[in-house]
Design an enzyme around this catalytic site. Structure first.
Site, PDB file in Angstrom:
ATOM      1  N   GLY A  16       0.807  -1.208   0.000  1.00  0.00           N
ATOM      2  CA  GLY A  16       0.000   0.000   0.000  1.00  0.00           C
ATOM      3  C   GLY A  16       0.838   1.255   0.000  1.00  0.00           C
ATOM      4  N   THR A  29      -4.749  -1.209   1.534  1.00  0.00           N
ATOM      5  CA  THR A  29      -6.162  -0.942   1.796  1.00  0.00           C
ATOM      6  C   THR A  29      -6.637   0.290   1.035  1.00  0.00           C
ATOM      7  OG1 THR A  29      -5.937  -1.883   4.013  1.00  0.00           O
ATOM      8  CG2 THR A  29      -7.874  -0.532   3.600  1.00  0.00           C
ATOM      9  N   THR A  58       4.114   1.134   2.007  1.00  0.00           N
ATOM     10  CA  THR A  58       5.207   0.435   1.319  1.00  0.00           C
ATOM     11  C   THR A  58       5.854   1.353   0.291  1.00  0.00           C
ATOM     12  OG1 THR A  58       4.019  -1.654   1.608  1.00  0.00           O
ATOM     13  CG2 THR A  58       5.824  -1.629   0.032  1.00  0.00           C
ATOM     14  N   GLU A  71       2.032   6.614   7.788  1.00  0.00           N
ATOM     15  CA  GLU A  71       3.083   6.206   8.720  1.00  0.00           C
ATOM     16  C   GLU A  71       3.424   7.393   9.623  1.00  0.00           C
ATOM     17  OE1 GLU A  71       4.396   3.030   8.655  1.00  0.00           O
ATOM     18  OE2 GLU A  71       2.972   2.581   7.034  1.00  0.00           O
TER      19      GLU A  71
END
Length: 295
Positions: A69, A94, A72, A274
């Site tokens: 996703g 997702t 990454t 993140e």
């Protein structure tokens, strides 16, 4: 900037914990084998050293391929910036907001065929205090959301997991004070629920940063949610998927190549899903910094 290349050796970064990561690998490997493209797997166990390991392996490589996703894709941003290698993306997360922005197919085999065709497009890359992002970097409500959204719930429930986490985050949302300084040096003091700075167009599972946002316009798009009551945010929820939330008088919007954001206390920053870094922060854009493989 566009162009093409015929890849023959690809460094593979795959997130086995993403919602479709493991299942996506099999058709990718099959398509690449048919096209004579060698895959060199790179261990992703330690994100902190991933950039150095990718850079050490670039001799003879034609590109980097990320399977997963937005998180990454974010994990290989620094390596693609440093090495100049093109980046191919197999959407297997997702939200897949970067894939949505670039018009990539969500089917792994189709995405692999796009990479094999090698059509290149230069896109912008955002930076915050030395860390990079493709989609959006934000503080406030989005950090609460990331805290509520576990990797297990994303993998099991997908977008329903996002919705449940958002409702829980809204219940705990509290406004905070911040100082926003633009590239002209002018500072604005705000009381806000969230400040988001977008480099791309899509984020958060299909929401749009700003109706005119583009990932290769050389600009950052900032918005600040300055609602006095959280429930008013729900009243304009339908405008976020189109990027028209900026029309609300309680949503401040700014555009520029550089922003500084300071808060009374250090606040964590969410970059492409993140949690990386904290305020005070300097947001900048690197125009046409990354070559992506696109349809």
């Amino acid at each position: 900037m566009t162009g093409s290349t015929t890849p023959r050796r690809a460094l593979l970064v795959a997130n086995p914990g993403s919602r479709r990561g493991s299942a996506a690998l099999r058709p990718v490997e099959s398509v690449f084998a048919e096209r004579g493209i060698d895959l060199i797997p790179i261990d992703t166990a330690e994100r902190e050293t991933l950039t150095d390991r990718l850079c050490d392996q670039t001799h003879g490589a034609d590109l980097i391929v990320a399977v997963g996703g937005d998180g990454t894709a974010n994990s290989v941003a620094a390596a693609t910036f440093r090495t100049g290698l093109p980046l191919g993306l197999i959407p297997a997360g997702t939200a897949n907001d970067l894939a949505r922005t670039l018009g990539l197919p969500l089917d792994p085999a189709e995405a692999a065929r796009v990479i094999a065709a090698g059509q290149l497009k230069a896109i912008d890359l955002g930076e915050v205090n030395g860390a990079f992002f493709f989609n959006v970097a934000s503080l406030g409500l989005s950090v609460k959301l990331a805290d509520k959204l576990s990797s297990t719930s994303k993998k099991r429930w997908g977008r329903l997991g996002y919705l449940w986490a958002l409702l829980r985050a809204l219940a705990e949302a509290r406004p905070f004070h911040a100082a926003i300084t633009g590239e002209d040096g002018h500072t604005i003091l705000v009381k806000t629920l969230q400040i988001a700075v977008g480099n791309g167009r899509h984020y958060g599972g299909g929401m749009v940063v700003e109706q005119g946002a583009d990932i290769n316009d050389g600009q950052l798009d900032l918005y600040s949610l300055e609602f006095k009551a959280v429930w008013k945010l729900l009243a304009i929820a339908a405008s976020f998927p189109t990027g028209h939330h900026g029309l609300s008088p309680e949503v401040r919007t700014l555009r520029g190549r550089r922003f500084e954001i300071a808060t009374r206390r250090a606040k964590p920053i969410n970059m492409d899903g993140e949690l990386l870094g904290a305020t005070p922060a300097i947001f900048t854009v690197h125009p046409a910094a990354i070559r992506m493989i696109v349809p």
